[in-house]
Design a protein around this motif. Structure first.
Motif, PDB file in Angstrom:
ATOM      1  N   ASP A  16      37.303 -14.129   7.048  1.00 47.88           N
ATOM      2  CA  ASP A  16      37.586 -15.343   6.277  1.00 47.88           C
ATOM      3  C   ASP A  16      36.746 -16.518   6.765  1.00 47.88           C
ATOM      4  O   ASP A  16      36.224 -17.293   5.968  1.00 47.88           O
ATOM      5  N   ALA A  17      36.596 -16.636   8.084  1.00 43.56           N
ATOM      6  CA  ALA A  17      35.784 -17.718   8.648  1.00 43.56           C
ATOM      7  C   ALA A  17      34.321 -17.554   8.259  1.00 43.56           C
ATOM      8  O   ALA A  17      33.648 -18.533   7.935  1.00 43.56           O
ATOM      9  N   ASN A  19      33.090 -15.985   5.576  1.00 44.60           N
ATOM     10  CA  ASN A  19      32.948 -16.285   4.145  1.00 44.60           C
ATOM     11  C   ASN A  19      33.063 -17.778   3.866  1.00 44.60           C
ATOM     12  O   ASN A  19      32.341 -18.315   3.022  1.00 44.60           O
ATOM     13  N   ARG A  20      33.928 -18.461   4.591  1.00 47.15           N
ATOM     14  CA  ARG A  20      34.091 -19.911   4.413  1.00 47.15           C
ATOM     15  C   ARG A  20      32.818 -20.655   4.833  1.00 47.15           C
ATOM     16  O   ARG A  20      32.344 -21.545   4.126  1.00 47.15           O
ATOM     17  N   GLU A  24      30.276 -22.730   2.355  1.00 49.80           N
ATOM     18  CA  GLU A  24      30.058 -24.150   2.592  1.00 49.80           C
ATOM     19  C   GLU A  24      28.594 -24.487   2.863  1.00 49.80           C
ATOM     20  O   GLU A  24      28.052 -25.443   2.322  1.00 49.80           O
TER      21      GLU A  24
END
Length: 52
Positions: A16-17, A19-20, A24
């Motif tokens: 998740d980190a 992909n975030r 961004e």
């Protein structure tokens, strides 16, 4: 050119980190260091080609 370089241990625990950050920053190149895993694995990030 934007490059994302991450010195990370336990990358599989942080999808998740990853992909975030990618969403961004939208880097052209992503580099991971200190990725440790006994068995081979693939991380799928839309729009990127994985080279191991």
């Amino acid at each position: 050119m934007r490059i994302l370089s991450w010195n990370v241990n336990g990358l599989q625990a942080r999808p998740d980190a990853v992909n975030r950050l990618v969403a961004e920053l939208q880097p052209e190149l992503i580099c991971f260091q200190k990725v440790r895993k006994k068995d081979a694995f693939l991380i799928c990030i839309d729009g990127y080609v994985l080279n191991i």
